[in-house]
Design a protein around this motif. Sequence first.
Motif, PDB file in Angstrom:
ATOM      1  N   TYR A 178       0.828  -1.210   0.000  1.00 25.37           N
ATOM      2  CA  TYR A 178       0.000   0.000   0.000  1.00 25.37           C
ATOM      3  C   TYR A 178       0.860   1.257   0.000  1.00 25.37           C
ATOM      4  CZ  TYR A 178      -3.091   3.679   1.674  1.00 25.37           C
ATOM      5  OH  TYR A 178      -3.767   4.857   1.807  1.00 25.37           O
ATOM      6  N   SER A 179       1.907   1.259   0.808  1.00 18.02           N
ATOM      7  CA  SER A 179       2.785   2.431   0.859  1.00 18.02           C
ATOM      8  C   SER A 179       3.544   2.611  -0.452  1.00 18.02           C
ATOM      9  CB  SER A 179       3.773   2.299   2.021  1.00 18.02           C
ATOM     10  OG  SER A 179       3.087   2.256   3.253  1.00 18.02           O
ATOM     11  N   LYS A 180       3.963   1.501  -1.054  1.00 18.62           N
ATOM     12  CA  LYS A 180       4.630   1.598  -2.355  1.00 18.62           C
ATOM     13  C   LYS A 180       3.688   2.189  -3.398  1.00 18.62           C
ATOM     14  CE  LYS A 180       7.876  -2.278  -1.776  1.00 18.62           C
ATOM     15  NZ  LYS A 180       9.132  -1.529  -1.996  1.00 18.62           N
ATOM     16  N   LEU A 181       2.430   1.728  -3.378  1.00 20.67           N
ATOM     17  CA  LEU A 181       1.447   2.250  -4.318  1.00 20.67           C
ATOM     18  C   LEU A 181       1.173   3.723  -4.053  1.00 20.67           C
ATOM     19  CD1 LEU A 181      -0.568   1.593  -6.607  1.00 20.67           C
ATOM     20  CD2 LEU A 181      -2.240   1.029  -4.832  1.00 20.67           C
ATOM     21  N   LYS A 182       1.143   4.095  -2.797  1.00 20.90           N
ATOM     22  CA  LYS A 182       0.886   5.479  -2.417  1.00 20.90           C
ATOM     23  C   LYS A 182       1.976   6.418  -2.917  1.00 20.90           C
ATOM     24  CE  LYS A 182       0.297   8.300   1.758  1.00 20.90           C
ATOM     25  NZ  LYS A 182       0.238   8.264   3.234  1.00 20.90           N
ATOM     26  N   GLN A 183       3.214   5.942  -2.926  1.00 19.61           N
ATOM     27  CA  GLN A 183       4.341   6.779  -3.330  1.00 19.61           C
ATOM     28  C   GLN A 183       4.664   6.673  -4.819  1.00 19.61           C
ATOM     29  OE1 GLN A 183       5.491   8.820  -1.244  1.00 19.61           O
ATOM     30  NE2 GLN A 183       4.951   8.006   0.768  1.00 19.61           N
ATOM     31  N   SER A 184       3.986   5.793  -5.543  1.00 23.40           N
ATOM     32  CA  SER A 184       4.348   5.562  -6.942  1.00 23.40           C
ATOM     33  C   SER A 184       3.790   6.620  -7.889  1.00 23.40           C
ATOM     34  CB  SER A 184       3.859   4.178  -7.388  1.00 23.40           C
ATOM     35  OG  SER A 184       2.440   4.102  -7.315  1.00 23.40           O
ATOM     36  N   GLY A 185       2.803   7.401  -7.454  1.00 21.81           N
ATOM     37  CA  GLY A 185       2.245   8.440  -8.320  1.00 21.81           C
ATOM     38  C   GLY A 185       3.277   9.459  -8.773  1.00 21.81           C
ATOM     39  N   PRO A 186       3.963  10.137  -7.833  1.00 21.69           N
ATOM     40  CA  PRO A 186       5.015  11.083  -8.246  1.00 21.69           C
ATOM     41  C   PRO A 186       6.137  10.425  -9.030  1.00 21.69           C
ATOM     42  CG  PRO A 186       4.398  11.443  -5.963  1.00 21.69           C
ATOM     43  CD  PRO A 186       3.719  10.184  -6.384  1.00 21.69           C
ATOM     44  N   LEU A 187       6.448   9.163  -8.711  1.00 22.39           N
ATOM     45  CA  LEU A 187       7.520   8.467  -9.424  1.00 22.39           C
ATOM     46  C   LEU A 187       7.177   8.303 -10.903  1.00 22.39           C
ATOM     47  CD1 LEU A 187      10.151   6.816  -9.499  1.00 22.39           C
ATOM     48  CD2 LEU A 187       8.800   4.813  -8.840  1.00 22.39           C
ATOM     49  N   ILE A 188       5.967   7.854 -11.192  1.00 24.59           N
ATOM     50  CA  ILE A 188       5.585   7.622 -12.585  1.00 24.59           C
ATOM     51  C   ILE A 188       5.363   8.950 -13.304  1.00 24.59           C
ATOM     52  CG2 ILE A 188       3.910   6.467 -14.078  1.00 24.59           C
ATOM     53  CD1 ILE A 188       3.460   4.454 -11.880  1.00 24.59           C
ATOM     54  N   PHE A 189       4.910   9.957 -12.584  1.00 27.44           N
ATOM     55  CA  PHE A 189       4.763  11.279 -13.195  1.00 27.44           C
ATOM     56  C   PHE A 189       6.116  11.809 -13.661  1.00 27.44           C
ATOM     57  CE2 PHE A 189       4.557  15.962 -12.710  1.00 27.44           C
ATOM     58  CZ  PHE A 189       3.630  16.214 -13.709  1.00 27.44           C
ATOM     59  N   SER A 190       7.140  11.651 -12.837  1.00 27.51           N
ATOM     60  CA  SER A 190       8.480  12.090 -13.244  1.00 27.51           C
ATOM     61  C   SER A 190       9.011  11.238 -14.386  1.00 27.51           C
ATOM     62  CB  SER A 190       9.436  12.030 -12.048  1.00 27.51           C
ATOM     63  OG  SER A 190       9.568  10.702 -11.567  1.00 27.51           O
ATOM     64  N   THR A 191       8.666   9.948 -14.393  1.00 30.10           N
ATOM     65  CA  THR A 191       9.109   9.070 -15.481  1.00 30.10           C
ATOM     66  C   THR A 191       8.520   9.505 -16.816  1.00 30.10           C
ATOM     67  OG1 THR A 191       9.237   7.221 -13.919  1.00 30.10           O
ATOM     68  CG2 THR A 191       9.228   6.680 -16.264  1.00 30.10           C
ATOM     69  N   THR A 192       7.233   9.826 -16.831  1.00 32.37           N
ATOM     70  CA  THR A 192       6.600  10.269 -18.074  1.00 32.37           C
ATOM     71  C   THR A 192       7.171  11.605 -18.544  1.00 32.37           C
ATOM     72  OG1 THR A 192       4.792  11.282 -16.803  1.00 32.37           O
ATOM     73  CG2 THR A 192       4.458   9.042 -17.608  1.00 32.37           C
ATOM     74  N   ALA A 193       7.523  12.485 -17.605  1.00 37.43           N
ATOM     75  CA  ALA A 193       8.114  13.773 -17.985  1.00 37.43           C
ATOM     76  C   ALA A 193       9.470  13.570 -18.653  1.00 37.43           C
ATOM     77  CB  ALA A 193       8.249  14.669 -16.758  1.00 37.43           C
ATOM     78  N   ILE A 194      10.286  12.686 -18.087  1.00 41.07           N
ATOM     79  CA  ILE A 194      11.592  12.388 -18.689  1.00 41.07           C
ATOM     80  C   ILE A 194      11.407  11.784 -20.076  1.00 41.07           C
ATOM     81  CG2 ILE A 194      13.685  10.997 -18.451  1.00 41.07           C
ATOM     82  CD1 ILE A 194      13.284  11.172 -15.407  1.00 41.07           C
ATOM     83  N   THR A 195      10.434  10.879 -20.206  1.00 40.43           N
ATOM     84  CA  THR A 195      10.183  10.233 -21.498  1.00 40.43           C
ATOM     85  C   THR A 195       9.738  11.239 -22.542  1.00 40.43           C
ATOM     86  OG1 THR A 195       9.508   8.231 -20.314  1.00 40.43           O
ATOM     87  CG2 THR A 195       8.907   8.395 -22.643  1.00 40.43           C
TER      88      THR A 195
END
Length: 306
Positions: free
Chosen positions: A79-96
């Motif tokens: 649950y905590s990993k899922l909670k923190q994954s939003g900003p992570l994937i947002f930054s990934t899409t920005a880099i892409t």
Amino acid sequence: MQKSEININRPVDYEEYVNLSIQWSRLLLKHLCLWPYSSPISRLKQYLHRLMNIICYTILSTPFIFCSTFIYFEVDDIYSKLKQSGPLIFSTTAITKYYFMVVHKADISECVEQIKWDWKNTTNDRDREIMIANANFGRKLVMVCIFFMYSGFVFYNVVIPFSVGRITAEDANITFIPLIFPFTSYVADARYSPLNEIVFSLQVLASYLMHSVASAACSLAAVLAVHTCGQMQVLMNCLRHMIDGRSDMNERVDGRIADIVSQHVRVLKYVTIYRFITAFSFIRCYLLTLEFNFFRASLSFLPLRR
């Protein structure tokens, strides 16, 4: 800033029409050192642009590195990993998105040159009216996209942290600003001043770049799509006058047919380049950005991470 409405009854240089179409996209892409130059530039400017691209890559990658390290090493439950994954994937899409815009800079330049050519070679008033109407619509669409993108940036990165204020640590007698992105304690404890303020400022800068990249990608896709619609309408207008002709068309029917076919080929070539750019760099990443923006917004009401 030039006005978005142009009076077609007065003589005007075609560059003003071009500016009507691409002004906002050019501003955003220049801001990110992604705008292609129509004329050759000096070697020094090329090196400066590459240096700025590297700096942007570094700023965009920093939250991704620290956030992924935090999730992988310091978060245990799903649950905590899922909670923190939003900003992570947002930054990934920005880099892409930034990477694809750098890679396809030549394709973007070709599309921009095609837009300039279309405006320069449009002599019929009705065709110009069609193109102006589409350019104005694209301009408004870009402004709406920019407004929503930067509104999300201000709300999530400025309003929420400052409305919450400094919070007190549970295991230490300190207060700190809640960070926008997770920061791993393997590097340093970002709760202590002045590191807390420095990390927070860098994360705000990185988030600003991420939203700028999303705005630039969205605006460029909108401009190219709207210009394509305008050219298709112009082509349909030419087909209506293929038999009877008009003052700006060839006097012979076979000449008019040849001109229409040539224009159709140019439109198809433009659409091919445009679809190639958007399919791999803008639309998919932009949809992912929207999905995880909603996901991230839903998490913003949960307790902020330290």
